[in-house]
Design an enzyme around this catalytic site. Sequence first.
Site, mmCIF file in Angstrom:
data_model
loop_
_atom_site.group_PDB
_atom_site.id
_atom_site.type_symbol
_atom_site.label_atom_id
_atom_site.label_comp_id
_atom_site.label_asym_id
_atom_site.label_seq_id
_atom_site.Cartn_x
_atom_site.Cartn_y
_atom_site.Cartn_z
ATOM 1 N N CYS A 124 11.875 16.359 -45.502
ATOM 2 C CA CYS A 124 11.890 15.084 -44.780
ATOM 3 C C CYS A 124 13.157 14.270 -45.034
ATOM 4 C CB CYS A 124 10.653 14.269 -45.149
ATOM 5 S SG CYS A 124 9.113 15.149 -44.843
ATOM 6 N N HIS A 184 11.904 7.245 -43.202
ATOM 7 C CA HIS A 184 11.096 8.396 -42.812
ATOM 8 C C HIS A 184 9.678 7.938 -42.483
ATOM 9 C CE1 HIS A 184 9.008 12.127 -42.768
ATOM 10 N NE2 HIS A 184 8.456 11.971 -43.953
ATOM 11 N N ASN A 240 4.014 12.432 -38.734
ATOM 12 C CA ASN A 240 5.149 12.758 -39.602
ATOM 13 C C ASN A 240 5.864 13.972 -39.010
ATOM 14 O OD1 ASN A 240 6.822 13.766 -41.634
ATOM 15 N ND2 ASN A 240 5.396 13.329 -43.287
#
Length: 325
Positions: free
Chosen positions: A112, A250, A280
């Site tokens: 990520c 993020h 996500n």
Amino acid sequence: MTFAKISQAAYYVPSQVVTNDDLSKIMDTSDEWITSRTGIRERRISQSEDTSDLASQVAKELLKKASLKAKEIDFIIVATITPDAMMPSTAACVQAKIGAVNAFAFDLTAACSGFIFALSAAEKMIKSGQYQKGLVIGAEVLSKIIDWSDRTTAVLFGDGAGGVLLEADSSEHFLFESIHSDGSRGESLTSGEHAVSSPFSQVDKKDNCFLKMDGRAIFDFAIRDVSKSISMLIRKSDMPVEAIDYFLLHQANIRILDKMAKKIGADREKFPANMMKYGNTSAASIPILLAECVENGTIELNGSHTVLLSGFGGGLTWGSLIVKI
């Protein structure tokens, strides 16, 4: 002296929307359970497009916005943990699909944090004076590595891609950065485990492609380590926290954004969010968010905004950039 600037931003997501109610039909969960814990209401799931397909759509849109031909691009970096294959790289597939015959291309894997790591590397490449234009793309088809019987992970992730065009400029735009890794905590978030296997090996272990996560450990890591790193970077910059116009973090969990804003001492309204729509998307989340902010007029790509970009995730990895956008 040559510097780098973000001149364009674009994103692409698959058309298929999977809501929390859709998930509740195939696993023991509910819209209320997912939304209250994560803020996520729906996500996009690819039906047939692979990672390079999503990334190529972003690349084409970036070229269109900049009125550039693919042959003018010097390099392509794709940040991903879900490549089409180990070889050729997803970036090489993108290069072929868009016809960027003069570009070299490679993938970067930092989960990520991947887009932040890739953007940091690309900025140095432009700054060297050897390259003028590069595409930096975060792209994921996480649905490939999700165990759809595991509600602790299946509800969190989605597919998508976002990216930027980086170009040489005479003014400095990338002001400060802070990049970190801690492999000693890597077991908190894993995927794509390939066993040592050959006629000559004696290891009795099977491959495990599914993503596995210790949710509490990752949540605590983000709140503790990442917020501390961001605060230290702001202090290093000698800027007051109020000087940061937007924090593009993020998109993992709405509660992480809430807690981070408090820990950093920043106005929560400066933390835009879109995980409600996309879940996500790992390395794609920050560039998708940036591109949406440009699309809706929140951010203009004219150097007038001071933006802090921050990613965190598997590795463990985390990194932040303060950029004039």
